[in-house]
Write an enzyme that holds these catalytic residues in place. Sequence first.
Site, PDB file in Angstrom:
ATOM      1  CE1 TYR A  21     -22.854  36.707 -54.207  1.00 12.17           C
ATOM      2  CE2 TYR A  21     -23.761  35.042 -52.743  1.00 12.17           C
ATOM      3  CZ  TYR A  21     -23.756  36.335 -53.232  1.00 12.17           C
ATOM      4  OH  TYR A  21     -24.679  37.247 -52.766  1.00 12.17           O
ATOM      5  CG  LEU A  71     -17.246  38.002 -45.543  1.00 11.87           C
ATOM      6  CD1 LEU A  71     -16.286  38.441 -44.439  1.00 11.87           C
ATOM      7  CD2 LEU A  71     -18.120  36.870 -45.042  1.00 11.87           C
ATOM      8  CG  HIS A  72     -23.809  39.687 -48.668  1.00 13.87           C
ATOM      9  ND1 HIS A  72     -23.691  40.638 -49.657  1.00 13.87           N
ATOM     10  CD2 HIS A  72     -23.873  38.495 -49.317  1.00 13.87           C
ATOM     11  CE1 HIS A  72     -23.699  40.061 -50.840  1.00 13.87           C
ATOM     12  NE2 HIS A  72     -23.803  38.760 -50.659  1.00 13.87           N
ATOM     13  CG  ASP A  73     -25.657  38.755 -43.284  1.00 12.35           C
ATOM     14  OD1 ASP A  73     -26.093  39.454 -44.213  1.00 12.35           O
ATOM     15  OD2 ASP A  73     -26.116  37.631 -42.991  1.00 12.35           O
TER      16      ASP A  73
END
Length: 361
Positions: A231, A243-245
């Site tokens: 990233y 932190l996506h999910d």
Amino acid sequence: MLALSAPEYVDLLGVSTVHGNSDLLCTTKNAARCLYAFCADKDQKVHMGAAKPLIRHARHDPEIHGADGLGGVRGLPDANSNIVKSIVSPIKAIDGMAASMKFVMDKLGERVSIVSCGPMTNIALFISVYPELLYCVEEIVFMGGGVGIGNRGAVAEFNVLCDPEAVQIVLDAPVRKTMIPINVTHTAIVTREIHSRILGGSTYNGFTVPHPISNLRYTLSTLVTFFADTYKHTFGFNNGPPLHDALTIAYIAHPEFFTCRRYRVDVELSGTHSLGQTVVDVWNYSGAQEDRWGPEGKNCLVAESLDVPRFFRFFLECIDYCDTKSPLNRVKSSGVLQFSPIDMLPSPAVSPEDRKDIIRD
């Protein structure tokens, strides 16, 4: 991990896999490896789903997630081990979803939530093949899309871009939906302070980066470290990766962490420059109706902000819980936990109710 580490809020019924960050075989093995590491029950299985989008060619994202979808991670069981194979069910994704919903409705009289952290091909197929079971669905929560921004195109987010037609099918379903776009996930940054607490425990207060206090924490750290590097180089995130999910499960457990607003949302299916864009009708030019979740209504709650400190407290508490149960921590050699020093960490940051049954896709 969050879905298995917040039992007072979430009862994980199963996990389905889909094409996306990597091919279906890799995502299936990775899901099974993670269920083992996070101490899933024997009846919590992985169900293989769609290997490709509904009508388009599959696309993957090794630049961000590595060739196998879990780039850089260490400490998980071997992808071809018997323990991993035993966690994969012979029942395919949409049939497993249908069976779980019928069981919960018939035995408990409860509806389930479907959580999506990748392309929504499986959910679109479930809606198309089992429309009679939509009454069993309380809500569909998905991480994906963006409001005016993208991460694999000027305005296209990767999960939606992988199968935009599937997302439109889901958005048109007469079921409550919540979208957690990258506008929000990009505020949940794993800073050096958060990373230190992943390694040293949620109450760690030191000024130096600690040695990992368990195998589980080392494994989580290796994943964060790889993600931080990709990233940083790809998107310029210098203070740590987002932190996506995890935000999907946080929403199921603690919707009060989020500020949401209801809109009409559609997907651009043919734009030359905007294929895969989630088009959020902020001013309701479409005249969508407030009382409908389907094709004619304001069909989606869109998360607009996140209480970041509260989210990370919850996240770190879940790691603490998982740390007491993970089988990774039972692996020893001569009485010494098997982990290595951390090679890289993100640069320091600038400081700025009821349990639900879910099927995770």
